[in-house]
Design a protein around this motif. Structure first.
Motif, short mmCIF file in Angstrom:
data_model
loop_
_atom_site.label_atom_id
_atom_site.label_comp_id
_atom_site.label_asym_id
_atom_site.label_seq_id
_atom_site.Cartn_x
_atom_site.Cartn_y
_atom_site.Cartn_z
N GLN A 22 1.02 -1.27 -0.10
CA GLN A 22 0.06 -0.06 -0.02
C GLN A 22 0.80 1.33 0.00
O GLN A 22 0.68 2.28 -0.55
CB GLN A 22 -0.96 -0.29 1.36
N CYS A 23 1.91 1.23 0.40
CA CYS A 23 2.95 2.38 0.55
C CYS A 23 3.45 2.51 -0.90
O CYS A 23 3.67 3.57 -1.77
CB CYS A 23 3.94 1.99 1.54
N ALA A 26 0.73 4.18 -3.14
CA ALA A 26 0.88 5.76 -3.00
C ALA A 26 1.78 6.28 -3.99
O ALA A 26 1.76 7.36 -4.59
CB ALA A 26 1.23 6.06 -1.66
N LYS A 29 0.46 5.99 -7.64
CA LYS A 29 -0.34 7.00 -8.30
C LYS A 29 0.59 8.27 -8.70
O LYS A 29 -0.38 8.97 -9.39
CB LYS A 29 -1.45 7.28 -7.02
N CYS A 248 -4.15 3.86 3.97
CA CYS A 248 -3.07 4.50 3.38
C CYS A 248 -3.61 5.71 2.48
O CYS A 248 -2.84 6.70 2.39
CB CYS A 248 -2.14 3.48 2.52
N ALA A 249 -4.73 5.51 1.70
CA ALA A 249 -5.09 6.60 1.12
C ALA A 249 -5.68 7.77 1.80
O ALA A 249 -5.24 8.93 1.40
CB ALA A 249 -6.46 6.14 0.23
N PHE A 252 -2.06 9.11 3.14
CA PHE A 252 -0.95 9.85 2.03
C PHE A 252 -1.83 10.70 1.13
O PHE A 252 -1.18 11.35 0.44
CB PHE A 252 -0.38 8.73 1.39
N LEU A 253 -2.92 10.23 0.65
CA LEU A 253 -3.62 11.03 -0.34
C LEU A 253 -4.85 11.90 0.09
O LEU A 253 -5.56 12.31 -0.50
CB LEU A 253 -4.11 10.08 -1.09
#
Length: 281
Positions: A22-23, A26, A29, A248-249, A252-253
């Motif tokens: 998942q890191c 990010a 993307k 994680c979204a 990080f997002l």
């Protein structure tokens, strides 16, 4: 003195693999618009193959015919799974793509089950996956949905083949050779799409980080886990993936979680913990 491999218990190995993936997502993307689906997949798998081959230095001449028969399909399945999943998220929201892809591992868990309690954990995880999916979105690209389902089928194949190859090969050797064949499959698509022509030193640096986090580290950890866990338990543990993606979204997002997504996180965490606690030794 004889070198010993770092021995991480299977459940922490799977959890660390999920966090790593998942890191990496990010990072992916941020470079996806520049390189495209096939270009991003090519960098991810190609660099991973180089890193793993240098790290483990497998002796290809000593690989037996029986091992080749398993490790080649394993690598090809691994490559196709990543390429088709990236083609999916190019067309539909990543949350929906991840959710649809999980149908594959869930089917492995169901068909590999022998006790009623295993079905309970599968159903709870499935409920969480349904809750986290944006089913209300009517403007969904059918090709994106098809690619996500196909990636799920390939993921199921990866679990089965990974379990087999881990029984007959050293985990590092299996992953490095598998990644070699995965890159052989994917690289032509990257050049055909012309995504690799946009590669810059900065994007290459991000690609190396992506390769480490999304492929080299997690697939090595998963190979170790697959050698010690039954496929159904591995599949339920991997059901943490949609929840980890949502968390994680958010980190990080800055993507917000709604009530149903939080409830989905609770469902898959309970299912994963329960399957681990009740799994046979």
């Amino acid at each position: 003195m004889k070198n010993k491999e770092f021995n991480l218990p299977p459940v922490p190995a799977v959890l660390l693999s999920i966090i790593s993936v998942q890191c990496g997502a990010a990072i992916a993307k941020t470079i996806f618009p520049a390189l495209g689906a096939a270009g991003t997949a090519s960098i991810r798998i190609g660099v991973s193959a180089l890193i793993l081959l240098l790290a483990y230095r497998p002796n290809l001449s000593k690989v037996t015919a029986q091992q080749w028969k398993i490790v080649i399909p394993y690598g090809m399945t691994l490559g196709a799974m990543n390429l088709i999943f990236y083609m999916s998220i190019e067309r539909i929201p990543i949350g929906l793509a991840v959710t649809l892809e999980f149908i594959g591992p869930l089917l492995v868990a169901i068909f590999g089950s022998r006790r009623w309690v295993d079905y309970c954990w599968v159903l709870l995880a499935a409920a969480g996956i349904v809750l986290i999916a944006p089913w209300t979105n009517s403007r969904i690209d059918p090709f994106g949905v098809t690619f996500a389902l196909l990636a799920g089928a390939l993921w199921a194949g990866y679990i089965v083949l990974g379990g087999k190859v881990s029984k007959i090969m050293n985990s590092g050797e299996a992953v490095s050779i598998g990644m070699l064949f995965a890159s052989i499959l994917i690289l032509p698509f990257g050049f055909y799409e012309n995504g690799l022509v946009n590669l810059t030193p900065k994007l290459m640096g991000l690609g190396i980080a992506l390769a480490l986090l999304s492929s080299a580290i997690p697939f090595t950890l998963e190979m170790k886990a697959l050698g010690q866990l039954p496929p159904r338990t591995f599949s339920i543990l991997m059901s943490l993936e949609p929840a980890a993606a949502a968390i994680c979204a958010f980190i990080f997002l800055q993507e917000q979680l709604n009530f149903y997504e939080i409830l989905a996180v609770v469902c898959v965490v309970i299912a994963s913990a329960g399957s681990t606690l009740t799994a046979k030794k």
